[in-house]
Design a protein around this motif. Structure first.
Motif, short mmCIF file in Angstrom:
data_model
loop_
_atom_site.label_atom_id
_atom_site.label_comp_id
_atom_site.label_asym_id
_atom_site.label_seq_id
_atom_site.Cartn_x
_atom_site.Cartn_y
_atom_site.Cartn_z
N ALA A 33 20.63 36.34 35.46
CA ALA A 33 20.18 35.07 34.90
C ALA A 33 18.67 35.08 34.67
O ALA A 33 18.20 34.71 33.60
N LEU A 34 17.92 35.52 35.66
CA LEU A 34 16.47 35.49 35.49
C LEU A 34 15.98 36.50 34.49
O LEU A 34 15.01 36.25 33.77
N SER A 35 16.66 37.64 34.43
CA SER A 35 16.22 38.63 33.47
C SER A 35 16.47 38.12 32.05
O SER A 35 15.64 38.31 31.15
N LEU A 36 17.59 37.43 31.86
CA LEU A 36 17.87 36.84 30.56
C LEU A 36 16.83 35.79 30.20
O LEU A 36 16.30 35.77 29.09
N LEU A 77 12.41 33.87 26.88
CA LEU A 77 11.10 33.22 26.78
C LEU A 77 10.12 34.12 26.06
O LEU A 77 9.36 33.69 25.19
N SER A 78 10.17 35.38 26.43
CA SER A 78 9.25 36.33 25.82
C SER A 78 9.49 36.41 24.31
O SER A 78 8.55 36.41 23.51
N THR A 79 10.77 36.46 23.93
CA THR A 79 11.11 36.52 22.51
C THR A 79 10.63 35.28 21.77
O THR A 79 10.06 35.38 20.68
N VAL A 80 10.84 34.14 22.37
CA VAL A 80 10.44 32.89 21.72
C VAL A 80 8.93 32.87 21.49
O VAL A 80 8.45 32.57 20.40
N PHE A 115 26.36 41.90 24.39
CA PHE A 115 26.23 43.22 24.99
C PHE A 115 25.35 43.18 26.23
O PHE A 115 25.72 43.69 27.29
N LEU A 116 24.15 42.57 26.09
CA LEU A 116 23.21 42.59 27.22
C LEU A 116 23.75 41.78 28.40
O LEU A 116 23.57 42.17 29.55
N ASN A 117 24.41 40.66 28.09
CA ASN A 117 24.96 39.87 29.19
C ASN A 117 25.95 40.68 29.99
O ASN A 117 25.92 40.72 31.22
N SER A 118 26.87 41.35 29.26
CA SER A 118 27.87 42.17 29.96
C SER A 118 27.19 43.25 30.78
O SER A 118 27.51 43.47 31.95
N LEU A 119 26.20 43.91 30.17
CA LEU A 119 25.50 44.97 30.88
C LEU A 119 24.80 44.46 32.13
O LEU A 119 24.96 45.02 33.22
N PHE A 141 12.31 40.84 36.10
CA PHE A 141 11.07 40.62 35.37
C PHE A 141 10.95 41.50 34.13
O PHE A 141 10.28 41.14 33.19
N GLY A 142 11.62 42.61 34.14
CA GLY A 142 11.57 43.73 33.21
C GLY A 142 10.90 43.63 31.85
O GLY A 142 11.53 43.35 30.85
#
Lengths: 853, 70
Positions: free
Chosen positions: A764-767, A772-775, A602-606, A491-492
């Protein structure tokens, strides 16, 4: 004491980790104190009685008659409730006046009240019907009177005209026949009969048409509509009855549900000649539900009737009003005592149900009952804290103040159940006391966790999947922390976390008010899980700070970003990128990443690597809990041939992968981990070349491959070992155990891969959440801001708020909740949880209220 | 501040939290053990999350490449 693996004794006891030790108790109660005993035991609420009369039908049981009585009382109370709600009287909240209610007195009392109430209702119904009829009669008198008056006036006018005509013109123009006709007409005047009444406006046209057809046009109908609607006395009743027969098969309950119809009606007067026409008209009136009222032709009689009817109407009105007042008072008095009576009847019914479960002794002088009860309820257990106090004294002087307070914190649980039995014997003045003893049995006891309002919601989450087997390790303990934590990983965002925190703090501050209210389904679930949501929001704020997202906007909260342009002109910022000039950003993701083109790689790998690491950690915790279970149940076979192979397999494969991930991060090597892992199996003896992460990596990997073949052998040899223990369990079948273990092995091996991959849903959910938040932020809020128009800005803000609340705060919360739940139920719990126990359902008055609702 | 230093900070925070839990809700040895377990689990989870994100950024293999509009 139930003899199921009684306590491993390896570690100090922890609350909530294993279910309470239970034992089977037997009570032998003399008949005269039976009811009181059961009542006191219900107050304590710590015994789950076993049904010793299971093969008997409900009618064969000893106390069936008493239950019928209680059922009858409950019906009366439901009737009162119905009447009260119709009259708009709310039962007052019960005050804790502990007056002992005698069931017989209550029965008599309720019977009287019911009779009185039904009488009042019948009377008022009769009065009301009479009143309505009189109202209609009055209207008929008025309107029909107008007809006749109008008719007379026109007749008189015509007569005058005719006579003036006759008197005036005796000229040659007047035809002689006309004179004769008029006189002949006078002579042919037949005596007309008439009927007056009311017909519903909707049916008036049809009424007229059928009258016309039936009498071949030989009637004269005069209608006038009424300005206001009247209450139809008969049709209300008719509708009432047919509806009742349809909806309420039990005739005892169809007392008086009134649906008074306000119908628009027309007053009619129909003139006819002849008996046959009259009978036809009567039948048609009945068919159309037209009420007929007699009407006198005489004018003065009409006036008399009207005054008479008006007088009776006002009389009736006052009578009806007093009747209603009386009824209201009666209902008020009932309302004051309603809750108490309800409670008493429910309690009595449950007491008799429980008494029915006890088996009656041959001599018919005492009842024998068996039930499960926790050990702590039947033992003296004194809890003090002096030992801990001395340790703390040595450690820290500061605690002395709290210690003094703790010294007074001594709890004593007396022999709770025995005390209740004694009290009942004394109160019922019985000669013989009850006998209490503990039975030894091999049956599986129920599972009982002593939870408080905080841990209860987490335990419910675990129980929803399966109730823990008696005394196995309870995953609920760790779920209290790991569930909100995994939710937060998905959810972060600390902005969203704060919103949810505010919402749940509101629920917690209004706890007292909401817990006594009756809430809707969704609200009840949300309120019940308020502490879960509280922890979820706190962890979300933490992970939001780590991911550095406040409604998707990053902030430089802890230090300036570690990245900067390569040269002063920042010429290569969009092609090669920035470089790391300072130390790593100390807490969380560097704010420079947001909005960059390489953010996603980067974030995906992390996040993927993070999911694997968290997943391996949680699965290891699960396997370790299975070790503790094996210790507790003294199952050495499980330790050597299940726990050890599982640990070796999981850690050899995915533990090793986690290690490689950490080493790669620490050294910054460019090794391809996919390649390393796959070729570890495909061709382990090949040179690693550029994929080497640490020296001797190749040898270690070869040994791992060898250990897997050995593992297969070990897990099979488990069957051989287990086969030598046939006398330990009843009906031990070697082939069954063999197949079971084979399935378990295959399940674990395949499951290890699939479960680890399953943890990738954390990524997956964090992405999804962050995208969504960015959009919403960029495409709604910033877009609206860019137009420099106040109205568009306000619209943009409103859309942003609705989208955030609807999609992110509600839908994403539910989604992350569900996935975190799945990770716990499947990936974590299938490592150790059996969950095939049954819940402890004691006979308790406190629980009665909740289950009735 | 360095990896080890911050790890030490987490350990200290964990110890302080357990002591606070012991002071304000001292309800007997088994309940105390439960509270201690919860605090330690929470500390370990939070530390793991931080450590993973920190380690991933220590020796980065890719760097931020800004997008055209900026």
């Amino acid at each position: 004491m139930a003899e199921h693996g009684g306590g491993g004794g390896c570690c100090p006891p922890m609350d909530l980790f294993r279910s309470e030790p239970m034992h089977l108790v037997q009570v032998i109660i003399p008949i005269e104190s039976a009811r009181l005993t059961v009542s006191y035991l219900g107050d304590i609420g710590l015994i789950q009685f076993k049904d010793l009369n299971a093969e008997k039908s409900p009618f064969q049981r000893t106390y069936a008659g008493q239950i019928k009585r209680c059922g009858e009382l409950a019906r009366k109370l439901r009737f009162f409730k119905d009447q009260m709600s119709k009259a708009g009287v709310t039962p007052s909240a019960k005050f804790e006046a502990k007056t002992d209610f005698n069931l017989d007195d209550l029965e008599v009392n309720l019977g009287d009240l019911e009779a009185e109430l039904t009488e009042i209702n019948a009377n008022s119904e009769k009065l009301q019907r009479g009143y309505n009829e009189l109202v209609e009669y009055k209207l008929v008198l008025q309107k029909a009177g107008e007809f006749f008056k109008a008719a007379e006036r026109s007749a008189a006018a015509q007569q005058r005209e005719l006579s003036s005509h006759q008197a005036g013109e005796e000229s040659l123009e007047t035809p002689l026949l006309k004179d004769q006709e008029s006189t002949a007409d006078q002579g042919k005047q037949v005596k007309l009969g008439f009927l007056t009444g009311l017909v519903p406006k909707g049916k008036a046209m049809a009424f007229e048409r059928i009258l016309f057809r039936a009498t071949r046009g030989n009637v004269f109908l005069r209608q006038a509509s009424l300005e206001e609607a009247v209450v139809d006395p008969n049709s209300g009743e008719k509708v009432n009855r047919s509806l009742l027969h349809f909806y309420l098969p039990c005739l005892g309950e169809c007392f008086d549900i009134k649906y008074p119809f306000d119908v628009e009606k027309n007053v009619f007067a129909v003139f006819f000649s002849g008996e046959r026409a009259k009978s036809k008209i009567l039948k048609i009136c009945e068919a159309f539900g037209a009420n007929r009222y007699s009407f006198a032709e005489d004018l003065c009689k009409q006036a008399q009737m009207i005054t008479e009817v008006s007088g009776r109407l006002s009389e009736l009105k006052t009578t009806i009003d007093t009747g209603l007042l009386h009824r209201g008072n009666l209902l008020e008095t009932i309302g004051k005592q309603y809750e108490q009576w309800n409670d008493v009847v429910r309690k009595e019914k449950s007491i008799y149900h429980t008494l029915n479960m006890l088996s009656i002794d041959v001599t018919k002088k005492c009842l024998v009952g068996e039930g499960w009860s926790p050990v702590f309820a039947t033992q003296q257990y004194k809890e003090e804290t002096p030992r801990q106090i001395t340790i703390f004294c040595i450690v820290d002087v500061m605690f002395q103040i709290t210690i003094c307070i703790n010294l007074m914190h001594i709890k004593i649980f007396c022999f709770k159940i025995q005390y209740a039995l004694q009290q009942a014997t004394i109160d019922s003045k019985s000669q013989v006391g009850a006998i209490f003893q503990v039975l030894h049995t091999k049956e599986l006891p129920p599972t009982y966790f002593r939870t408080n309002k905080f841990t209860d919601s987490f335990q419910t989450i675990v129980d929803a999947y399966g109730v823990a087997k008696y005394q196995e390790a309870n995953p609920g303990v760790y779920t209290i922390v790991t569930f909100p934590f995994l939710f937060a990983v998905m959810f972060g965002d600390w902005g969203h976390g704060i919103c949810i925190l505010l919402a749940t703090l509101y629920l917690i501050f209004r706890e007292k008010k909401y817990s006594s209210q009756k809430l809707g389904d969704i609200m009840e679930m949300t309120f019940g899980g308020r502490y879960v949501i509280l922890l979820m929001s706190l962890f979300s704020i933490y992970t939001g700070l780590i991911y550095n997202e406040f409604f998707s906007v990053p902030f430089e909260l802890f230090s300036p970003s570690a990245y900067a342009c390569r040269d002063a002109a920042c010429s290569e910022a969009t092609t090669i990128g920035l470089i790391k000039v300072r130390d790593t950003y100390p807490f969380g993701v560097d704010p420079a990443w947001h909005g960059s083109r390489s953010e996603l790689p980067f974030l995906n790998s992390l996040k993927m690597k993070m999911s694997i690491l968290l997943g391996v950690a949680q699965m290891n915790l699960g396997i370790i809990l299975s070790f503790f279970n094996a210790l507790h149940f003294r199952n050495a076979v499980n330790i050597w041939f299940q726990f050890i192979p599982q640990m070796i397999f999981l850690n050899g494969l995915f533990g090793y992968l986690s290690l490689l991930i950490i080493v790669k991060w620490c050294t910054g090597s460019k090794a391809d981990l996919y390649h390393v892992m796959i070729y570890m199996f495909l061709s382990p003896t090949d040179d690693l070349g550029e994929n080497q992460l640490f020296p001797n990596q190749k040898t270690i990997q070869t040994h791992q491959g060898e250990s897997y073949t050995a593992l297969e052998g070990t897990e099979d040899s488990l069957q051989v070992e287990a086969g030598h223990d046939p006398h330990d369990h009843e009906g031990f079948e070697f082939s069954e155990v063999f197949v079971h273990q084979l399935i378990h092995t295959i399940e674990f091996v395949l499951g290890a891969v699939s479960n680890t991959a399953s943890y990738l849903r954390l990524w997956a959910l964090s992405l999804a959440h962050s995208e969504l938040s960015t959009v919403f932020y960029e495409k709604v809020l910033l877009l609206a801001w860019g137009y420099n128009n106040v109205i568009i800005l306000i619209v943009g803000i409103i859309v942003f708020i609705f989208a955030t609340v609807g999609v992110l705060l509600v839908m994403e919360t539910l989604s992350a909740f569900l996935h975190a739940l799945r990770l716990h139920w499947v990936e974590f719990q299938n490592k150790f949880y059996e969950g095939d126990g049954y819940k402890f359902a004691p006979f308790s008055f406190a629980l009665l209220g909740t289950e009735e609702e | 501040m360095g990896f080890l230093l911050t790890t030490l900070v987490f350990v200290v925070i964990g110890i302080v939290a357990s002591l606070c839990a012991r002071i304000c809700c001292n309800k007997g040895p088994s309940a105390n053990l439960l509270h201690l377990t919860l605090v330690i689990t929470a500390t370990v989870c939070c530390w793991m999350m931080w450590a993973i994100v920190y380690l991933a950024q220590m020796n980065p293999l890719i760097v931020p490449i800004l997008s055209e509009s900026e």
